[in-house]
Design an enzyme around this catalytic site. Structure first.
Site, PDB file in Angstrom:
ATOM      1  N   GLN A 126       0.819  -1.227   0.000  1.00 11.81           N
ATOM      2  CA  GLN A 126       0.000   0.000   0.000  1.00 11.81           C
ATOM      3  C   GLN A 126       0.846   1.268   0.000  1.00 11.81           C
ATOM      4  O   GLN A 126       0.524   2.236  -0.685  1.00 11.81           O
ATOM      5  CB  GLN A 126      -0.924   0.008   1.217  1.00 11.81           C
ATOM      6  CG  GLN A 126      -2.297  -0.507   0.863  1.00 11.81           C
ATOM      7  CD  GLN A 126      -3.251  -0.523   2.034  1.00 11.81           C
ATOM      8  OE1 GLN A 126      -2.892  -0.194   3.162  1.00 11.81           O
ATOM      9  NE2 GLN A 126      -4.463  -0.923   1.772  1.00 11.81           N
ATOM     10  N   SER A 132      -2.483   5.088  -6.538  1.00 15.10           N
ATOM     11  CA  SER A 132      -3.340   5.680  -5.512  1.00 15.10           C
ATOM     12  C   SER A 132      -2.836   7.050  -5.087  1.00 15.10           C
ATOM     13  O   SER A 132      -3.611   8.003  -4.994  1.00 15.10           O
ATOM     14  CB  SER A 132      -3.417   4.778  -4.284  1.00 15.10           C
ATOM     15  OG  SER A 132      -4.175   3.632  -4.588  1.00 15.10           O
TER      16      SER A 132
HETATM   17  P1  NAD Z   1      -9.198   2.922 -12.110  1.00 15.09           P
HETATM   18  O1  NAD Z   1      -8.352   4.156 -12.123  1.00 15.09           O
HETATM   19  O2  NAD Z   1      -8.766   1.742 -12.882  1.00 15.09           O
HETATM   20  O3  NAD Z   1     -10.674   3.326 -12.609  1.00 15.09           O
HETATM   21  C1  NAD Z   1     -11.366   4.395 -12.017  1.00 15.09           C
HETATM   22  C2  NAD Z   1     -12.796   3.984 -11.763  1.00 15.09           C
HETATM   23  O4  NAD Z   1     -13.510   3.940 -13.006  1.00 15.09           O
HETATM   24  C3  NAD Z   1     -12.982   2.603 -11.139  1.00 15.09           C
HETATM   25  O5  NAD Z   1     -13.692   2.729  -9.931  1.00 15.09           O
HETATM   26  C4  NAD Z   1     -13.750   1.828 -12.197  1.00 15.09           C
HETATM   27  O6  NAD Z   1     -14.631   0.882 -11.632  1.00 15.09           O
HETATM   28  C5  NAD Z   1     -14.492   2.949 -12.895  1.00 15.09           C
HETATM   29  N1  NAD Z   1     -15.039   2.593 -14.211  1.00 15.09           N
HETATM   30  C6  NAD Z   1     -14.496   1.845 -15.208  1.00 15.09           C
HETATM   31  N2  NAD Z   1     -15.335   1.747 -16.255  1.00 15.09           N
HETATM   32  C7  NAD Z   1     -16.433   2.478 -15.938  1.00 15.09           C
HETATM   33  C8  NAD Z   1     -17.658   2.771 -16.616  1.00 15.09           C
HETATM   34  N3  NAD Z   1     -17.922   2.297 -17.827  1.00 15.09           N
HETATM   35  N4  NAD Z   1     -18.556   3.562 -15.984  1.00 15.09           N
HETATM   36  C9  NAD Z   1     -18.319   4.042 -14.735  1.00 15.09           C
HETATM   37  N5  NAD Z   1     -17.193   3.808 -14.031  1.00 15.09           N
HETATM   38  C10 NAD Z   1     -16.257   3.027 -14.632  1.00 15.09           C
HETATM   39  O7  NAD Z   1      -9.504   2.484 -10.623  1.00 15.09           O
HETATM   40  P2  NAD Z   1      -8.671   2.797  -9.291  1.00 15.09           P
HETATM   41  O8  NAD Z   1      -9.004   4.162  -8.819  1.00 15.09           O
HETATM   42  O9  NAD Z   1      -7.255   2.493  -9.539  1.00 15.09           O
HETATM   43  O10 NAD Z   1      -9.298   1.766  -8.274  1.00 15.09           O
HETATM   44  C11 NAD Z   1      -9.553   0.399  -8.651  1.00 15.09           C
HETATM   45  C12 NAD Z   1      -9.882  -0.417  -7.436  1.00 15.09           C
HETATM   46  O11 NAD Z   1      -8.736  -0.664  -6.666  1.00 15.09           O
HETATM   47  C13 NAD Z   1     -10.885   0.193  -6.490  1.00 15.09           C
HETATM   48  O12 NAD Z   1     -11.695  -0.858  -6.058  1.00 15.09           O
HETATM   49  C14 NAD Z   1     -10.066   0.694  -5.369  1.00 15.09           C
HETATM   50  O13 NAD Z   1     -10.790   0.804  -4.172  1.00 15.09           O
HETATM   51  C15 NAD Z   1      -9.037  -0.399  -5.299  1.00 15.09           C
HETATM   52  N6  NAD Z   1      -7.814  -0.026  -4.616  1.00 15.09           N
HETATM   53  C16 NAD Z   1      -7.267  -0.919  -3.739  1.00 15.09           C
HETATM   54  C17 NAD Z   1      -6.110  -0.593  -3.081  1.00 15.09           C
HETATM   55  C18 NAD Z   1      -5.488  -1.549  -2.100  1.00 15.09           C
HETATM   56  O14 NAD Z   1      -6.112  -2.495  -1.728  1.00 15.09           O
HETATM   57  N7  NAD Z   1      -4.264  -1.334  -1.717  1.00 15.09           N
HETATM   58  C19 NAD Z   1      -5.479   0.597  -3.309  1.00 15.09           C
HETATM   59  C20 NAD Z   1      -6.057   1.473  -4.226  1.00 15.09           C
HETATM   60  C21 NAD Z   1      -7.223   1.134  -4.887  1.00 15.09           C
END
Ligand code: NAD
Length: 422
Positions: A126, A132
């Site tokens: 993390q 992030s």
């Molecule tokens: P991302 O940048 O890949 O995408 C941004 C968002 O766009 C996502 O929530 C995705 O579901 C959404 N999206 C994609 N297609 C879409 C559509 N057609 N319409 C509407 N929304 C759409 O995502 P991210 O911000 O990198 O996060 C991805 C996941 O990883 C999340 O679940 C986040 O909570 C998780 N995460 C986990 C950790 C961890 O466990 N260490 C850290 C960061 C993020």
């Protein structure tokens, strides 16, 4: 001899830097010797003297050739790589998808390279999660940029001269950037709604005090991959989503889009017709503009008028808040490098069996070793793809031919049964 770390000055289009005075101090504490290229931190508000004060030596660009470890924000250009020594270990945001030729070049230069954005999203990593740390700041900045262009107040204001209504903000994509955009818009007093295709987002959106808007059918229920990312949605789902969004967006003042699917172009979510339905003076921010954009007509690096809506398409939005972005990126890099230094002997070595290394190492021993890119890079180089076994940092790898694995997250979902929720 302590290993030499070189902190590069980025090109003129990148205000961020890959070290902070704090990370220099902590890297020195690991027994590493730190060189910072003169002026590297200026665009992030860090003068050379601040790096010197925490133990770095300020160096000219030519000294990168002596470095064992090279820290960058962005993938090195061919010209930059020419001055690195073969065997050097490079950490950066490498933007590998679609850039396999550049990966082949890094392999040919004999570099061991790590793509920080491929860091797995597991608890242990993390503190190394650059996606992030940077997306968080981009989500915040998107709201600030939108409010700057918006000719009205964000919060509701009740004054003796009358009431100013609160701005209505709609956030599309509720991942890291989207959730921070929701939180920031709420803090500024806006009335916020948000959408996503992942069911897990629903509760997170609600917990931030925003209304969740989505087509919640069977496909939606299965739209999250094991890694927590969105799947590409079927055409039928996209049509239903577009109808719902069209109705909602016409009542909004500000739209912020952040939707991404790993390794694919961004989904188009806002059409010109939707923009045309918004009130005069409305603002849209396309945070996905560098991956093809979520908004029709958004232009990378520009603020454009599209159907009467001010559409903000700034690239590198985290770089627009460079001092904070650099400080967090530097911490991400330190946390990863720390795992490669033996606490007792202070030896730096890359353990190719470590799951973090496996996930992020692009090139080693003259080859593109990452399974997602090896085949395409070999095609560019005119060779068969290879994988490596464990090697110490910078040493040639024992390579054996293999077939590249299929990219993750490439499957589509199919159920078109619909139940729409407002
Ligand atoms: P991302 O940048 O890949 O995408 C941004 C968002 O766009 C996502 O929530 C995705 O579901 C959404 N999206 C994609 N297609 C879409 C559509 N057609 N319409 C509407 N929304 C759409 O995502 P991210 O911000 O990198 O996060 C991805 C996941 O990883 C999340 O679940 C986040 O909570 C998780 N995460 C986990 C950790 C961890 O466990 N260490 C850290 C960061 C993020």
């Amino acid at each position: 001899m302590p290993k030499i770390v070189f902190v590069c000055r980025e090109g003129s289009d990148e205000p961020r830097v890959s070290a902070s005075p704090e990370s220099v101090k902590r890297l020195s504490g690991l027994g590493l010797s730190i060189l910072v290229e003169s002026g590297a931190g200026l665009s992030s508000g860090v003068p050379d003297a601040d790096f010197e004060a925490t133990g770095a030596r300020i160096a000219g660009p030519g000294e990168v050739g002596s470095a064992d470890i090279i820290l960058k924000v962005n993938r090195p250009t061919a010209a930059e790589m020419a001055s690195y020594r073969p065997g050097a270990v490079v950490f950066a945001v490498m933007d590998p998808y679609g850039n396999e030729a550049a990966l082949a070049d890094m392999a040919k230069a004999g570099l061991t390279t790590f793509a920080m954005e491929l860091m797995p999203r597991i608890t242990r990593a993390q503190s190394m999660d650059v996606l992030s740390s940077q997306a968080n700041l981009a989500g915040y900045r998107a709201v600030i940029d939108a409010s700057h262009e918006y000719g009205r107040a964000m919060p509701m204001m009740m004054t003796a001269a009358g009431t100013v209504p609160a701005a209505k903000v709609f956030v599309m994509g509720a991942g890291v950037a989207g959730l921070q955009a929701i939180a920031t818009a709420r803090r500024l007093g806006a009335v916020v709604s948000a959408t996503d295709v992942r069911p897990a987002a629903k509760e997170q959106v609600a917990s931030l005090g925003a209304k969740f808007i989505a087509v919640e059918d069977e496909e939606f229920k299965a739209a999250e991959t094991a890694a927590g990312y969105a799947k590409p949605m079927s055409e039928a789902y996209q049509a239903k989503q577009a109808a719902l969004v069209a109705e909602h967006i016409a009542k909004q003042d500000i739209v912020i889009t952040t939707a991404l699917i790993p390794g694919r172009p961004a989904p188009k979510l806002v059409t010109r017709a939707m923009l045309a339905s918004m009130k005069p003076g409305s603002v849209a921010v396309d945070l996905a503009v560098e991956r093809g954009g979520n908004i029709e007509g958004s232009e990378k690096g520009k603020v454009a008028d599209v159907e009467g809506v001010t559409v903000i398409g700034y690239a590198n939005v985290a770089g627009r808040i460079a001092a904070s972005a650099s400080a967090l990126y530097a911490r991400n890099l330190f946390a990863f490098i720390e795992t490669m230094v033996d606490k007792g002997t202070k030896e730096f070595a890359v353990n190719a069996e470590d799951e973090l290394v496996k996930a992020t190492m692009l090139t080693n021993g003259g080859e593109v070793v990452h399974p997602n890119f090896a085949a395409a890079a070999a095609a560019h180089a005119g060779e068969a793809p290879v994988v490596v076994t464990a090697t110490p940092a910078g040493e040639p790898a024992a390579a054996k031919p293999t077939r590249a694995r299929k990219k993750p997250d490439a499957e589509t979902t199919g159920d078109a049964a619909a139940e729409e929720t407002l």
